[in-house]
Scaffold this motif. Structure first.
Motif, PDB file in Angstrom:
ATOM      1  N   GLY A 193       0.845  -1.190   0.000  1.00  0.00           N
ATOM      2  CA  GLY A 193       0.000   0.000   0.000  1.00  0.00           C
ATOM      3  C   GLY A 193       0.883   1.243   0.000  1.00  0.00           C
ATOM      4  N   ARG A 194       0.275   2.402   0.111  1.00  0.00           N
ATOM      5  CA  ARG A 194       1.067   3.652   0.065  1.00  0.00           C
ATOM      6  C   ARG A 194       0.404   4.753   0.903  1.00  0.00           C
ATOM      7  NH1 ARG A 194      -2.722   6.041  -0.273  1.00  0.00           N
ATOM      8  NH2 ARG A 194      -4.081   6.532  -2.003  1.00  0.00           N
ATOM      9  N   VAL A 195       1.222   5.751   1.276  1.00  0.00           N
ATOM     10  CA  VAL A 195       0.660   7.041   1.690  1.00  0.00           C
ATOM     11  C   VAL A 195       1.141   8.051   0.654  1.00  0.00           C
ATOM     12  CG1 VAL A 195       0.453   6.703   4.180  1.00  0.00           C
ATOM     13  CG2 VAL A 195       2.636   7.441   3.245  1.00  0.00           C
ATOM     14  N   ASN A 196       0.311   9.061   0.403  1.00  0.00           N
ATOM     15  CA  ASN A 196       0.742  10.117  -0.512  1.00  0.00           C
ATOM     16  C   ASN A 196       1.065  11.363   0.308  1.00  0.00           C
ATOM     17  OD1 ASN A 196       1.313  11.461  -2.879  1.00  0.00           O
ATOM     18  ND2 ASN A 196      -0.763  12.236  -3.094  1.00  0.00           N
ATOM     19  N   LEU A 197       2.304  11.848   0.174  1.00  0.00           N
ATOM     20  CA  LEU A 197       2.740  12.990   0.988  1.00  0.00           C
ATOM     21  C   LEU A 197       2.262  14.324   0.434  1.00  0.00           C
ATOM     22  CD1 LEU A 197       6.386  11.978   1.875  1.00  0.00           C
ATOM     23  CD2 LEU A 197       4.291  11.611   3.165  1.00  0.00           C
ATOM     24  N   LEU A 198       2.165  14.412  -0.864  1.00  0.00           N
ATOM     25  CA  LEU A 198       1.801  15.697  -1.490  1.00  0.00           C
ATOM     26  C   LEU A 198       1.273  15.415  -2.902  1.00  0.00           C
ATOM     27  CD1 LEU A 198       2.168  18.559  -0.291  1.00  0.00           C
ATOM     28  CD2 LEU A 198       4.183  18.808  -1.723  1.00  0.00           C
ATOM     29  N   GLY A 199       0.499  16.359  -3.433  1.00  0.00           N
ATOM     30  CA  GLY A 199      -0.057  16.165  -4.781  1.00  0.00           C
ATOM     31  C   GLY A 199      -1.457  15.574  -4.674  1.00  0.00           C
ATOM     32  N   ALA A 200      -2.260  16.145  -3.750  1.00  0.00           N
ATOM     33  CA  ALA A 200      -3.594  15.589  -3.499  1.00  0.00           C
ATOM     34  C   ALA A 200      -4.508  15.785  -4.702  1.00  0.00           C
ATOM     35  CB  ALA A 200      -4.202  16.267  -2.275  1.00  0.00           C
ATOM     36  N   HIS A 201      -5.055  14.717  -5.195  1.00  0.00           N
ATOM     37  CA  HIS A 201      -5.997  14.711  -6.321  1.00  0.00           C
ATOM     38  C   HIS A 201      -5.383  15.335  -7.582  1.00  0.00           C
ATOM     39  CE1 HIS A 201      -9.619  13.162  -4.279  1.00  0.00           C
ATOM     40  NE2 HIS A 201      -8.998  13.630  -3.199  1.00  0.00           N
ATOM     41  N   LEU A 202      -4.073  15.196  -7.723  1.00  0.00           N
ATOM     42  CA  LEU A 202      -3.441  15.720  -8.943  1.00  0.00           C
ATOM     43  C   LEU A 202      -3.277  14.654 -10.014  1.00  0.00           C
ATOM     44  CD1 LEU A 202      -0.663  18.265  -7.882  1.00  0.00           C
ATOM     45  CD2 LEU A 202      -3.081  18.613  -8.352  1.00  0.00           C
ATOM     46  N   ASP A 203      -3.320  13.381  -9.635  1.00  0.00           N
ATOM     47  CA  ASP A 203      -2.971  12.360 -10.647  1.00  0.00           C
ATOM     48  C   ASP A 203      -3.928  12.378 -11.839  1.00  0.00           C
ATOM     49  OD1 ASP A 203      -4.989  11.198  -9.064  1.00  0.00           O
ATOM     50  OD2 ASP A 203      -4.007   9.241  -8.913  1.00  0.00           O
ATOM     51  N   TYR A 204      -5.243  12.465 -11.571  1.00  0.00           N
ATOM     52  CA  TYR A 204      -6.183  12.461 -12.711  1.00  0.00           C
ATOM     53  C   TYR A 204      -6.304  13.856 -13.339  1.00  0.00           C
ATOM     54  CZ  TYR A 204      -9.348  13.831  -8.907  1.00  0.00           C
ATOM     55  OH  TYR A 204      -9.909  14.448  -7.829  1.00  0.00           O
ATOM     56  N   ASN A 205      -5.542  14.812 -12.820  1.00  0.00           N
ATOM     57  CA  ASN A 205      -5.482  16.146 -13.433  1.00  0.00           C
ATOM     58  C   ASN A 205      -4.146  16.384 -14.129  1.00  0.00           C
ATOM     59  OD1 ASN A 205      -8.048  17.422 -12.850  1.00  0.00           O
ATOM     60  ND2 ASN A 205      -7.490  17.127 -10.702  1.00  0.00           N
TER      61      ASN A 205
ATOM     62  N   GLN B  20     -13.109   6.092 -11.205  1.00  0.00           N
ATOM     63  CA  GLN B  20     -12.390   6.943 -12.178  1.00  0.00           C
ATOM     64  C   GLN B  20     -11.072   7.453 -11.593  1.00  0.00           C
ATOM     65  OE1 GLN B  20     -13.423   6.782 -15.224  1.00  0.00           O
ATOM     66  NE2 GLN B  20     -15.004   5.510 -14.319  1.00  0.00           N
ATOM     67  N   CYS B  21     -10.318   6.567 -10.942  1.00  0.00           N
ATOM     68  CA  CYS B  21      -9.100   6.996 -10.236  1.00  0.00           C
ATOM     69  C   CYS B  21      -7.977   7.332 -11.224  1.00  0.00           C
ATOM     70  CB  CYS B  21      -8.630   5.900  -9.280  1.00  0.00           C
ATOM     71  SG  CYS B  21      -8.217   4.356 -10.082  1.00  0.00           S
ATOM     72  N   GLY B  22      -6.982   8.052 -10.733  1.00  0.00           N
ATOM     73  CA  GLY B  22      -5.776   8.306 -11.517  1.00  0.00           C
ATOM     74  C   GLY B  22      -4.813   7.133 -11.366  1.00  0.00           C
ATOM     75  N   ILE B  23      -3.563   7.356 -11.815  1.00  0.00           N
ATOM     76  CA  ILE B  23      -2.611   6.243 -11.864  1.00  0.00           C
ATOM     77  C   ILE B  23      -1.700   6.161 -10.635  1.00  0.00           C
ATOM     78  CG2 ILE B  23      -2.506   6.183 -14.378  1.00  0.00           C
ATOM     79  CD1 ILE B  23       0.257   7.672 -14.035  1.00  0.00           C
ATOM     80  N   MET B  24      -1.860   7.106  -9.690  1.00  0.00           N
ATOM     81  CA  MET B  24      -0.879   7.168  -8.604  1.00  0.00           C
ATOM     82  C   MET B  24      -0.775   5.876  -7.792  1.00  0.00           C
ATOM     83  SD  MET B  24      -0.714   9.688  -5.332  1.00  0.00           S
ATOM     84  CE  MET B  24      -2.321   9.284  -4.674  1.00  0.00           C
ATOM     85  N   ASP B  25      -1.899   5.362  -7.336  1.00  0.00           N
ATOM     86  CA  ASP B  25      -1.841   4.253  -6.387  1.00  0.00           C
ATOM     87  C   ASP B  25      -1.217   3.007  -7.015  1.00  0.00           C
ATOM     88  OD1 ASP B  25      -3.176   6.060  -4.836  1.00  0.00           O
ATOM     89  OD2 ASP B  25      -5.126   5.079  -5.000  1.00  0.00           O
ATOM     90  N   GLN B  26      -1.578   2.743  -8.257  1.00  0.00           N
ATOM     91  CA  GLN B  26      -1.059   1.543  -8.928  1.00  0.00           C
ATOM     92  C   GLN B  26       0.441   1.694  -9.205  1.00  0.00           C
ATOM     93  OE1 GLN B  26      -3.732   3.341  -9.991  1.00  0.00           O
ATOM     94  NE2 GLN B  26      -5.330   1.970  -9.225  1.00  0.00           N
TER      95      GLN B  26
ATOM     96  N   THR C  56      -4.543  11.627   3.617  1.00  0.00           N
ATOM     97  CA  THR C  56      -3.860  10.929   2.530  1.00  0.00           C
ATOM     98  C   THR C  56      -4.875  10.053   1.826  1.00  0.00           C
ATOM     99  OG1 THR C  56      -1.908   9.631   1.938  1.00  0.00           O
ATOM    100  CG2 THR C  56      -3.024   8.999   3.978  1.00  0.00           C
ATOM    101  N   GLY C  57      -4.732   9.895   0.507  1.00  0.00           N
ATOM    102  CA  GLY C  57      -5.750   9.161  -0.255  1.00  0.00           C
ATOM    103  C   GLY C  57      -6.848  10.108  -0.691  1.00  0.00           C
ATOM    104  N   ALA C  58      -8.015   9.554  -0.958  1.00  0.00           N
ATOM    105  CA  ALA C  58      -9.098  10.356  -1.536  1.00  0.00           C
ATOM    106  C   ALA C  58      -9.688  11.346  -0.543  1.00  0.00           C
ATOM    107  CB  ALA C  58     -10.184   9.433  -2.056  1.00  0.00           C
ATOM    108  N   GLY C  59      -9.665  11.017   0.761  1.00  0.00           N
ATOM    109  CA  GLY C  59     -10.289  11.881   1.770  1.00  0.00           C
ATOM    110  C   GLY C  59     -11.650  11.350   2.179  1.00  0.00           C
TER     111      GLY C  59
HETATM  112  C1  GLA Z   1      -7.438   7.953  -4.480  1.00  0.00           C
HETATM  113  C2  GLA Z   1      -7.300   7.627  -5.964  1.00  0.00           C
HETATM  114  C3  GLA Z   1      -5.979   8.189  -6.511  1.00  0.00           C
HETATM  115  C4  GLA Z   1      -5.829   9.666  -6.172  1.00  0.00           C
HETATM  116  C5  GLA Z   1      -6.105   9.927  -4.695  1.00  0.00           C
HETATM  117  C6  GLA Z   1      -6.155  11.391  -4.348  1.00  0.00           C
HETATM  118  O1  GLA Z   1      -6.470   7.298  -3.750  1.00  0.00           O
HETATM  119  O2  GLA Z   1      -7.339   6.233  -6.161  1.00  0.00           O
HETATM  120  O3  GLA Z   1      -5.923   7.961  -7.903  1.00  0.00           O
HETATM  121  O4  GLA Z   1      -6.638  10.438  -6.999  1.00  0.00           O
HETATM  122  O5  GLA Z   1      -7.328   9.352  -4.277  1.00  0.00           O
HETATM  123  O6  GLA Z   1      -4.905  11.989  -4.478  1.00  0.00           O
END
Ligand code: GLA
Length: 404
Positions: free
Chosen positions: A46-58, A184-190, A351-354
């Motif tokens: 799994g992961r935590v995201n430190l910065l770049g909230a909701h930027l992957d699909y943008n 409709q998630c972005g590519i960050m988590d994968q 961290t994550g979607a919120g």
């Molecule tokens: C979820 C989504 C990610 C990303 C985050 C927000 O984890 O699966 O693609 O958009 O939310 O940063």
């Protein structure tokens, strides 16, 4: 079919309290008892995201770190005509023909591995048996779903005798989640789950799909605080943010046809279009643009190993998630504000979607003591009437096959 959890959730139960050796033993024993053969085991973190909230699909940049916990998938080829899918921690079993199209019947965790199986097409190794276990907290926004999809992609490619390209495993997992599961998630988590390396933070440009794996401060602790707030409406609220950003992008692109993605817009462009955007899309676009500006500073801050500056960026990101992107909630805000009051805590954010889930805090080792943790958890219980949890998780596990 049985044992399904909420729609569009990769939650397959969890073995959170178990040591890895015990979990692996239980997985192998469970597989042998259920399917009568000995499996190979594949892991993805799994992961935590430190910065770049909701930027992957943008089309922006993100900064995830892989965790020491994740999802374990046990796999073996089968000589039956069907493939079977089960979870170590939940009852029930899904049995499927190779080409049967039953996405609608597969609500819950099984839609993730089945989606990956479909996405593999001709490279599918033929019928197989599948048993899953994981040790990430349930539904906490630590990417249990992506780690399930990535472990499946990595495992099925390996079982089929194909060399595994990790970026390809990430892409397959992402296609399964967007195309088959319907998030409709972005590519960050994968990507974070598939290509992270121990001791590194991933700086990923989601537009160009290029990345750096940068050394990550060994002298900084990441503490995860889990609100344990149920996140029932995450998928619909998440998809709503995705479509709001799509509309905001279309409005800005109409003024600037060269604009490739929303994350590349300037604040002046957002301000000029404020009339067309209106208040809601205006706030979403500002978050994306300002968060991108924070991401533009992060490389330098990491190189300088400047914990205080990184903490300030992280804290500002949370405020923007709360006020502009509106994906926070009282429980997340309480934990962020509470933990940031202690000496040695540089910053914290959701961290994550919120909409619930977890907070990640940047902490000097030795700070945020056990007593401080107990006091914060007690204040949370008094305020909300239920328990939060503090997880001092190991970082940096990598996707891999585990010899058993
Ligand atoms: C979820 C989504 C990610 C990303 C985050 C927000 O984890 O699966 O693609 O958009 O939310 O940063």
């Amino acid at each position: 079919m049985a044992g399904q959890s909420a729609k569009h959730s990769g939650d397959h139960g969890d073995s959170t309290g178990k040591a890895e050796s015990q979990l692996l033993q239980d997985l192998v024993d469970g597989f042998e008892q259920r399917f009568g053969t000995r499996p190979r085991i594949f892991f993805a973190p799994g992961r935590v995201n430190l910065l770049g909230a909701h930027l992957d699909y943008n089309g922006g940049k993100v900064l995830p770190v892989a965790l020491g916990r994740g999802t374990y998938v046990a796999l073996a080829r089968s000589d039956r005509p069907t493939s079977r899918f089960a979870s170590l921690d939940l009852p029930g079993e899904f049995e499927m023909e190779p080409r049967e199209d039953t996405a609608a019947d597969l609500l819950g965790w099984a839609s993730y591995p089945v989606g990956v199986w479909r996405a593999l097409g001709d490279r599918c190794p033929g019928p197989f048996d599948f048993l899953v276990a994981g040790n990430l907290p349930r539904g906490g926004g630590l990417s249990s779903s992506a780690s399930l999809s990535v472990a499946t992609a990595f495992g099925l490619l390996s079982l089929g005798g194909h060399g595994v390209d990790l970026e390809e495993a990430a892409q397959l997992a992402w296609s399964a989640e967007t195309g088959f599961v319907g998030v409709q998630c972005g590519i960050m988590d994968q990507y974070a789950s598939a290509i992270s390396e121990e001791g590194r933070v991933l700086l990923l440009d989601c537009h160009s799909r290029t990345y750096d794996l940068l050394p990550f401060a060994e002298d900084l602790e990441l503490v995860v605080l889990d609100t344990r707030k149920p996140r029932n409406l995450v998928t619909s609220a998440f998809n709503e943010r995705v479509s709001e950003c799509k509309r905001a992008f279309e409005i800005l692109q109409a003024c600037d046809p060269d604009l490739a993605v929303l994350a590349h817009a300037g604040l002046d462009q957002v301000e000029e279009a404020v009339g067309e955007l209106g208040p809601v899309l205006g706030k979403r676009a500002r978050h994306v643009v300002e968060e991108s500006a924070r991401m533009a500073k992060v490389h330098e801050v990491l190189e300088a190993d400047d914990h205080a500056a990184l903490g300030d960026l992280v804290r500002a990101s949370h405020v923007s998630c709360r006020d502009l992107y509106e994906v926070s909630c009282d429980e997340l805000d309480f934990l962020v504000d509470g933990v940031c009051e202690y000496d040695g805590v540089h910053g914290a954010r959701l961290t994550g979607a919120g909409f619930g889930g977890c907070v990640v805090a940047l902490v000097e080792p030795g700070s945020f003591s056990q007593d401080e943790e107990t006091a914060l958890l007690q204040a949370y219980r008094e305020r909300f009437g239920f328990e939060a949890a503090v997880l001092r998780l190991e970082l940096g596990n990598e996707v891999r096959e585990i010899e058993v």
